[in-house]
Design an enzyme around this catalytic site. Structure first.
Site, PDB file in Angstrom:
ATOM      1  N   ASN A  66       0.560  -0.987   0.082  1.00 56.04           N
ATOM      2  CA  ASN A  66      -0.129   0.223  -0.210  1.00 56.04           C
ATOM      3  C   ASN A  66       1.109   1.186   0.370  1.00 56.04           C
ATOM      4  O   ASN A  66       1.257   1.610   0.948  1.00 56.04           O
ATOM      5  CB  ASN A  66      -0.931   0.061   1.314  1.00 56.04           C
ATOM      6  CG  ASN A  66      -2.025   1.179   1.501  1.00 56.04           C
ATOM      7  OD1 ASN A  66      -1.927   2.218   0.519  1.00 56.04           O
ATOM      8  ND2 ASN A  66      -2.396   1.161   2.048  1.00 56.04           N
TER       9      ASN A  66
ATOM     10  N   LYS B 172       0.165   4.446  -0.458  1.00 58.58           N
ATOM     11  CA  LYS B 172      -0.654   4.921   0.517  1.00 58.58           C
ATOM     12  C   LYS B 172      -0.020   6.396  -0.540  1.00 58.58           C
ATOM     13  O   LYS B 172      -0.522   6.282  -1.812  1.00 58.58           O
ATOM     14  CB  LYS B 172      -0.125   5.891   1.982  1.00 58.58           C
ATOM     15  CG  LYS B 172      -0.153   3.940   2.738  1.00 58.58           C
ATOM     16  CD  LYS B 172       0.079   4.413   3.778  1.00 58.58           C
ATOM     17  CE  LYS B 172      -0.007   3.610   4.713  1.00 58.58           C
ATOM     18  NZ  LYS B 172       0.025   3.598   6.030  1.00 58.58           N
TER      19      LYS B 172
ATOM     20  N   GLU C  48      -5.570  -4.538  10.837  1.00 57.97           N
ATOM     21  CA  GLU C  48      -4.858  -3.755  11.194  1.00 57.97           C
ATOM     22  C   GLU C  48      -5.027  -3.232  12.402  1.00 57.97           C
ATOM     23  O   GLU C  48      -5.850  -2.310  12.430  1.00 57.97           O
ATOM     24  CB  GLU C  48      -4.742  -3.072   9.856  1.00 57.97           C
ATOM     25  CG  GLU C  48      -4.437  -3.058   9.015  1.00 57.97           C
ATOM     26  CD  GLU C  48      -3.538  -2.346   7.514  1.00 57.97           C
ATOM     27  OE1 GLU C  48      -2.465  -3.064   7.166  1.00 57.97           O
ATOM     28  OE2 GLU C  48      -4.303  -0.997   7.119  1.00 57.97           O
TER      29      GLU C  48
ATOM     30  N   GLY D  85       2.181   2.487  10.502  1.00 60.41           N
ATOM     31  CA  GLY D  85       3.126   3.213  10.673  1.00 60.41           C
ATOM     32  C   GLY D  85       3.979   4.228  11.610  1.00 60.41           C
ATOM     33  O   GLY D  85       4.673   4.942  12.168  1.00 60.41           O
TER      34      GLY D  85
ATOM     35  N   GLU E 144      -6.936   4.764   8.204  1.00 56.70           N
ATOM     36  CA  GLU E 144      -6.969   6.035   7.617  1.00 56.70           C
ATOM     37  C   GLU E 144      -8.111   6.943   6.722  1.00 56.70           C
ATOM     38  O   GLU E 144      -8.468   8.350   7.182  1.00 56.70           O
ATOM     39  CB  GLU E 144      -5.584   6.557   6.922  1.00 56.70           C
ATOM     40  CG  GLU E 144      -4.065   6.378   7.397  1.00 56.70           C
ATOM     41  CD  GLU E 144      -3.295   5.874   6.582  1.00 56.70           C
ATOM     42  OE1 GLU E 144      -2.769   6.240   5.133  1.00 56.70           O
ATOM     43  OE2 GLU E 144      -2.047   4.841   7.114  1.00 56.70           O
TER      44      GLU E 144
HETATM   45  P1  PGA Z   1       2.239   0.265   7.724  1.00 51.22           P
HETATM   46  O1  PGA Z   1       1.107   0.527   6.868  1.00 51.22           O
HETATM   47  O2  PGA Z   1       3.312  -0.690   7.546  1.00 51.22           O
HETATM   48  O3  PGA Z   1       3.073   2.233   7.237  1.00 51.22           O
HETATM   49  O4  PGA Z   1       2.042   0.154   9.193  1.00 51.22           O
HETATM   50  C1  PGA Z   1       0.464  -0.524   7.233  1.00 51.22           C
HETATM   51  C2  PGA Z   1      -1.328   0.265   6.280  1.00 51.22           C
HETATM   52  O5  PGA Z   1      -1.269   1.423   6.850  1.00 51.22           O
HETATM   53  O6  PGA Z   1      -1.803  -0.581   5.408  1.00 51.22           O
END
Ligand code: PGA
Length: 255
Positions: A9, A11, A168, A174, A98
């Site tokens: 992902n 983003k 998640e 993050g 998000e």
């Molecule tokens: P991350 O994000 O690996 O940066 O923790 C995962 C996600 O939001 O799908």
């Protein structure tokens, strides 16, 4: 046996130029890896180029990070499922935390989008997960139960075969703070139990449940060897084509 599904992902990262050099490096790194399903979710603007670069590659599937629940019309700034299908997009991430926390997406909206995606032959990756406050209050199961039942309301067994769930925990996204393999396994086993309640044990046993939240090469094997963890949704570490290909390879070695 559920084939593991490892998704990147990106983003709101990667220009078309950056995406192009990423894909070239990544394809060299993974070679002909077929033991796991690989998915990449670029931002909308990079989808046409990534689609073109992957057109002769049968081992990597394309995903969007979001879509509209509407088919067409006066929805400024939105992208429909059929627009994505035209670019050979196969999956769509829906209800990412998000989207839920920053853009007010409710389970009802995620449900509408999930139905619209299925109608257009897109395979939804439906995200669920609790916040730290909810975990500390002992509400993990309650939150997952509500999100699953709300987001998947009205889906047939046939529909459920097409979806992937991504667990998640919001506190692990993050933050560099990963759920322990045991914490993740517990949430995944519970998620499968709710899926069985919604449909049947046979259907639930076929649905893949990804873990997401600070997945990196170093923690991949411990997480992916849990019985109910069927893949990963990777944010930060997926921005480096070498790190993401290591996550893919380490997962494939367990298959
Ligand atoms: P991350 O994000 O690996 O940066 O923790 C995962 C996600 O939001 O799908």
């Amino acid at each position: 046996m559920r084939k593991k599904i490892i998704a990147a992902n990106w983003k709101m990262n990667m220009t078309v130029g950056e995406a192009t050099s990423y894909i070239e490096t990544f394809l060299r790194e993974i070679g002909d890896e077929k033991r796991v399903e690989i998915v990449i979710a670029p931002p909308f603007t990079a989808i046409p180029k990534v689609s073109e670069l992957l057109s002769k590659v049968h081992t990597v599937n394309l995903s969007a990070q979001n879509m509209s629940a509407e088919k067409s019309g006066a929805f400024t700034g939105e992208i429909s499922a059929s627009m994505l299908r035209e670019l050979f997009v196969r999956h769509v991430i829906l209800g990412h935390s998000e989207r839920r926390s920053l853009y007010g997406e409710t389970d009802g909206i995620v449900n509408k989008k999930t139905k619209a995606a299925l109608e257009a032959n897109l395979k939804p990756i439906v995200c669920i997960g609790e916040t730290l406050v909810e975990r500390d209050a002992g509400k993990v199961e309650e939150v997952l139960d509500t999100q699953l039942k709300g987001s998947l309301a009205g889906l047939s067994a046939e529909d459920l075969h097409e979806i992937v769930i991504a667990y998640e925990p919001v506190w692990a996204i993050g933050t560099g703070r990963t759920a322990t393999p045991d914490q993740a396994q517990e949430a995944h086993a519970f998620t499968r139990k709710v899926l069985a309640e919604i449909s049947s044990q046979a259907v639930a046993d076929k649905i893949r449940i990804q873990y997401g939240g600070s997945v990196k090469p170093e923690n991949t094997k411990a997480l992916m060897s849990q019985p109910d963890i069927d893949g990963a949704l990777v944010g930060g570490a997926s921005l480096d084509p070498r790190a993401f290909s290591e996550i893919v390879k380490f997962s494939a070695e367990l298959s």
